[in-house]
Structures are given as structure tokens and as C-alpha cells.
Motif scaffolding. Structure first.
Motif, PDB file in Angstrom:
ATOM      1  N   TRP A  93     -87.802  54.819  -6.338  1.00 17.02           N
ATOM      2  CA  TRP A  93     -88.125  53.544  -5.695  1.00 17.02           C
ATOM      3  C   TRP A  93     -89.320  52.864  -6.363  1.00 17.02           C
ATOM      4  CZ3 TRP A  93     -86.734  49.403  -3.765  1.00 17.02           C
ATOM      5  CH2 TRP A  93     -87.570  48.585  -3.006  1.00 17.02           C
ATOM      6  N   ALA A  94     -90.314  53.663  -6.768  1.00 18.28           N
ATOM      7  CA  ALA A  94     -91.522  53.086  -7.360  1.00 18.28           C
ATOM      8  C   ALA A  94     -91.165  52.236  -8.573  1.00 18.28           C
ATOM      9  CB  ALA A  94     -92.498  54.191  -7.749  1.00 18.28           C
ATOM     10  N   ILE A 128     -91.187  43.454  -8.507  1.00 11.42           N
ATOM     11  CA  ILE A 128     -92.368  42.613  -8.279  1.00 11.42           C
ATOM     12  C   ILE A 128     -92.805  41.949  -9.584  1.00 11.42           C
ATOM     13  CG2 ILE A 128     -94.821  42.608  -7.672  1.00 11.42           C
ATOM     14  CD1 ILE A 128     -94.207  44.888  -5.714  1.00 11.42           C
ATOM     15  N   LYS A 167     -89.441  49.108  -7.420  1.00 17.69           N
ATOM     16  CA  LYS A 167     -90.399  48.213  -6.774  1.00 17.69           C
ATOM     17  C   LYS A 167     -91.243  47.489  -7.812  1.00 17.69           C
ATOM     18  CE  LYS A 167     -94.238  49.406  -4.939  1.00 17.69           C
ATOM     19  NZ  LYS A 167     -95.216  50.255  -4.248  1.00 17.69           N
ATOM     20  N   ASN A 168     -91.811  48.265  -8.762  1.00 17.21           N
ATOM     21  CA  ASN A 168     -92.621  47.646  -9.817  1.00 17.21           C
ATOM     22  C   ASN A 168     -91.836  46.573 -10.555  1.00 17.21           C
ATOM     23  OD1 ASN A 168     -95.045  48.931  -9.579  1.00 17.21           O
ATOM     24  ND2 ASN A 168     -94.435  50.661 -10.840  1.00 17.21           N
TER      25      ASN A 168
END
Lengths: 284, 271
Positions: free
Chosen positions: A60-61, A68, A64-65
Motif C-alpha cells: 500500500w505504501a 499522491i 499511496k506514494n
């Protein structure tokens, strides 16, 4: 149906075979592998399971990065590119225009690796931070931060944003602007009501191109993010070259392509609504 | 407005300029210029690893660009007389090849080729007359050329087609009416008109392959291309030697790009 002679087939055969072996087959393999399982020593074991997709949250990280920083990078590119494209299309003489345009496009075709390296140089300890320090402005840490990645992104993809906007603005019928000012509109109003709406197809094309390429970016976060700012591309390199989890890696790749397809679909949906949304973008 | 444009151009070119400047630095220091010297170019060019990587990159770029230009031009010409589903399929493939990110192409090619090789190698070993001498398919030059050639070919098709769209078709008809053979028409009428497109396509294909890191990173096998070498060196730290290599790489691409651009511009005026 039109008669196709032997010559046409012979001329198409090498290209067709190349596309099939090196594009269609590999993409099918990724799709099939995404439903498989990881072998004991890495690699792939045939299976039919959705576990890889259900497990996407483990990365997920990275998602997400990417989700964004890619839109943010696209937006910054747009904000910097639009005035430049406007200047090139409407405020330069034709003699200079070609040269200036080539100067924008050329960096895009040179090695992104070397261009990112330049920013390691500039943002690293002996670059801008030491300069700021000498000026008594503190010694901020710039390299290996999301800021460094954003700088690299804007630096890398700005040319790709300028070009489609320039094409849209250059095609704009200048008589519309004259009419608008003759009818008493102040320049800012002509811009908002004539120029900006008519350049939207170019803006949409630029945003789509930059966003799609950013989604698959690996080098810039790897070099300027120092392993702290992780994109999907970095997760993919890790999954395929380090942990050798091909099945899960394929699922991540499929998810990435899906996000991109949604972007393209949204782009097509919007551009079709704008009249005259034909934009044959070529980068040369 | 002018000042803004100037600032953007400075933003685009200062980092490249600094790389180039410090490649001529006499000292090792990354922020102080300690005098002019070409020693780092000498160091880079006498480094066997750099020269090996450069040879690999040049071989791959040249082979993939030649093949892509040949097959791409053939396809672009044939596609002119193709309509219907076949045309749609080719258009779709060209766009997929250009739009799918390099990283996905890289991993897809990697796992597809490794799987196919794992499957073919035992068969080759079994049917080969001399069991010990059976060829073993691995990633390397072949996979690099094939993977780079794919994108390059899509590029060539797009550029040559754009060039053909602006071509005067009545000349071809005139040539045929005057009794020229199809080959004669191609050589004397079509080719001179599309040649700028073909040459520009070749130069861009070469530049793409020479600069590509991400696809090569996955499919190079035991080979090292110049970008892969540079990437792994950067991880060990910034050195003036990398600046020298980087400046040379940028110089080569800039030269090829300016050539491609000049050819296309002149072609436009003549056409």
C-alpha cells in the motif's frame, strides 16, 4: 473487405511477429502469472487464485506514494508548463519559435538517468544545501526526500507537458482573441473565456501523458528518494529482481496497468466532450 | 513573460551544464571547481568496465535501430493499403507499445522469456546431436535487442507514417502511368520522399536504446549496458568520472537529436 496481396502480408509479417512475441505474449504472461503462486525458490507456480490481488495492500505504501506524488507532480508540471507554452505559441516570432521549442523537447530525449544524476549532484550535501549554509540560511536536507523526488519529476517531465499545450495554443484561431478584445473584454477575461477553454484538450493530453509515465516511474524515486520515497515501480523492481515473487509482482503490474487504463478512459471521456478534441500529439 | 521563459530554460539546462562543467574539474570535489582538466575522460575511457558497457550499448542500439527501421518502414508502407480489423489491430499494438510503461514491458519480457527459455532449453538439449554442445537460450544481447527494437519499431512506424501522410500521392500515380515498375517507383519517388522520416526514426530509435535504463535493467541478463553501469556506479557515490561518462552520453544523444530534428525540418520544407 479489401483484397490484400501477398506483398502486404510479407511486409507486415516481421513487425507483426515482433509485436506478438515481444509485446502480446509477455503481457499475457504477466496477466496469467498474476493469478499464480510463488514457487518455493521464487519464480512462479501455476495456480488460479485471487490471493495476489487481495494481498495488494501489502504494498500500500508504494501505491499511496505514487498516487499522491504522481498527480502532484503532474499538477506542478502543468502550472510551470502552461505559461511557457503560452509564451512560445503566442508571444514569440516564428523564427525563434522553432529553436525555442526544440530546446524544450531535446532534454526529454536525453538520458533521464543522467538528468536525475544532475539533481543528486545539486541537491546532495555539497550542492544547494552547502550553498544555503554559506548564505546563512541553515543546512536543510534535500536529497532523499519527497521534495527531491518532485523536483526530479518536474525536471524530467516538464517538456512532455509543454508540447501538447503548445500545439493546442498554436492552433487557436487568433481572430477569436481579436474579436474578444474588440468587443471590450479585458485581456484576463479573453484569456479565461477564450484561450483557456480552447487549450483544454492540450492540457488534458499533457496531463494524461505525464501522469501515465509517472505511474510507472522507477529511476527518479530510486535515485532522488534514496529508498525512502517508494513508487510502484520500485516495488516492482524489488518483487522481480530481489524477492523473486513473480506471481505477486505480476498482480502489482496488472493493478498498475489498470490504474493507467482508467486514466486513459477518463481522458478519452473528457476530450470527447470538448469540441474539436483532436490532438495528434507527436514529440518530434 | 520573457523572464519567466528564461527562468524555465535555465531550470532545464543548468543541471546538465553543471554535470558537464564538473566533468572537467581537476579535483575530486563536487562543489569546488579546482581547475580545468580532461583527466576524468581519460579515466573513463581507459576503464575496461566502461568500455565493455559502451560496446554493449552501441551494439544493442545499432542492431535494434537497424532492425526496427527496416521492419518498421516495411510495416508503415504496407499499412497504407490495409483497412479494417488488421489495421485496427496494428494501430492498437503501436499505441500499446508506446504507452505501456517501460517497467511493465521490462518485467513482462523478463518473465515471458525466462519461462519460454526454461521450456525450450530441455527440448533443445534433447534434440541436439551433440548433447554437450547444445545451445542454451539465456537473456543477453538477443533479449536486449528484441525488447529495445519493439519500442523503436513502434516509433519508426509512427514517424514514417506521419511522413507518408504528407506525401503527394499523385506523383506515385504519375510514375506508374509513365510506365515505371513498382520497384522503380518506390526507389525514385516514394523513398526520396519518406527518407527523412526513415532517417529521423532510425536516429530516435538509436537514441532511445542507447539511453534506456529500465527495460535493459530487467532483460540484460549478465550483460551490462552503459546506463546500467552508470546506475550501479551512482549507488556507490558521486564521482567526476560519472560526470565525464554522463557528459559523453548527453553529447551523443544531443548530436543525434539535433541531426534527426534538422532532417525532419528540411524534409518538411522540401515536401
Amino acid at each position: 473487405m479489401q483484397r490484400r496481396d501477398l506483398k502486404t502480408w510479407l511486409f507486415l509479417a516481421p513487425a507483426g511477429a515482433w509485436f506478438l512475441c515481444m509485446l502480446v505474449l509477455p503481457l499475457i504472461v504477466v496477466f496469467v502469472f498474476s493469478f499464480g503462486e510463488r514457487g518455493a525458490a521464487g519464480g512462479y507456480v501455476p495456480a488460479f487464485t485471487f490471493d495476489n490481488f487481495l494481498n495488494l495492500g501489502a504494498r500500500w505504501a508504494a501505491f499511496k506514494n505514487t498516487l499522491i506524488l504522481a498527480p502532484l507532480g503532474t499538477l506542478i508540471c502543468l502550472l510551470i508548463a502552461y505559461p511557457l507554452a503560452y509564451f512560445l505559441a503566442l508571444r514569440t516570432s516564428p523564427r525563434w519559435r522553432t529553436v525555442l521549442l526544440i530546446l524544450v523537447i531535446v532534454p526529454f530525449w536525453t538520458s533521464i538517468l543522467i538528468r536525475s544524476y544532475a539533481w543528486i549532484y545539486l541537491l546532495g550535501g555539497q550542492g544547494i544545501p552547502s550553498l544555503l549554509n554559506a548564505l546563512g540560511l541553515g543546512n536543510p536536507r534535500l536529497i532523499n526526500t519527497p521534495f527531491a523526488v518532485l523536483v526530479g519529476i518536474v525536471y524530467g517531465y516538464l517538456p512532455l507537458m509543454v508540447f501538447p499545450i503548445y500545439v493546442a495554443l498554436e492552433r487557436l484561431d487568433k481572430r477569436l482573441l481579436e474579436a474578444s478584445s474588440d468587443l471590450g473584454s479585458p485581456p484576463w477575461r479573453s484569456f479565461l473565456q477564450v484561450t483557456l477553454p480552447l487549450s483544454m484538450p492540450g492540457v488534458a493530453t499533457g496531463c494524461m501523458l505525464v501522469f501515465i509515465l509517472l505511474m510507472g516511474e522507477f529511476l527518479i524515486p530510486a535515485m532522488l528518494g534514496g529508498g525512502k520515497v517508494f513508487f510502484i515501480g520500485n516495488a516492482l523492481v524489488d518483487l522481480f529482481l530481489q524477492s523473486r515473487n513473480w506471481a505477486f509482482g505480476s498482480a502489482v503490474a496488472v493493478a498498475l496497468v489498470l490504474v493507467m487504463l482508467v486514466t486513459v478512459a477518463a481522458y478519452l471521456h473528457f476530450t470527447r466532450r470538448w469540441a474539436g478534441g483532436r490532438d495528434d500529439v507527436s514529440l518530434m | 513573460m520573457r523572464i519567466y521563459a528564461l527562468a524555465v530554460y535555465l531550470f532545464l539546462y543548468i543541471p546538465i551544464g553543471i554535470i558537464a562543467l564538473f566533468s572537467f574539474n581537476a579535483g575530486r570535489h563536487a562543489s569546488q571547481f579546482q581547475g580545468f582538466s580532461t583527466q576524468w575522460y581519460g579515466k573513463a575511457l581507459s576503464n575496461p568496465f566502461v568500455m565493455d558497457a559502451l560496446t554493449t550499448s552501441l551494439t544493442v542500439a545499432l542492431s535494434s535501430a537497424v532492425l526496427a527501421t527496416l521492419f518498421g518502414t516495411m510495416a508503415a508502407m504496407a499499412l497504407q493499403s490495409v483497412r479494417g480489423r488488421l489495421r485496427l489491430a496494428f494501430d492498437a499494438l503501436i499505441y500499446i507499445a508506446v504507452m505501456v510503461p517501460g517497467i511493465v514491458i521490462g518485467i513482462a519480457t523478463l518473465i515471458a522469456l525466462v519461462t519460454v527459455f526454461d521450456w525450450l532449453n530441455p527440448i533443445l538439449a534433447a534434440i541436439w546431436p551433440l548433447a554437450d554442445a547444445a545451445p542454451k537460450l539465456t537473456l543477453g544481447y538477443g533479449s536486449l535487442i528484441a525488447a529495445h527494437g519493439l519500442f523503436a519499431m513502434a516509433l519508426v512506424i509512427i514517424i514514417v507514417r506521419a511522413r507518408m501522410a504528407g506525401m503527394d500521392r499523385s506523383l506515385i500515380e504519375a510514375s506508374a502511368d509513365l510506365g515505371a515498375t513498382p520497384w522503380g517507383t518506390f526507389r525514385q519517388v516514394t523513398l526520396p520522399q519518406i527518407f527523412p522520416g526513415i532517417l529521423a526514426g532510425f536516429l530516435l530509435a538509436f537514441t532511445f536504446s542507447f539511453d534506456d535504463f529500465i527495460i535493459a535493467f530487467f532483460v540484460a541478463g549478465s550483460q551490462t549496458t552503459l546506463p546500467i553501469y552508470v546506475f550501479s556506479s551512482i549507488r556507490r557515490g558521486v564521482t567526476p568520472e560519472i560526470n565525464a561518462i554522463g557528459t559523453m552520453v548527453l553529447g551523443v544523444s544531443l548530436l543525434l537529436l539535433v541531426a534527426a530534428q534538422a532532417i525532419l525540418q528540411r524534409g518538411r520544407k522540401a515536401g
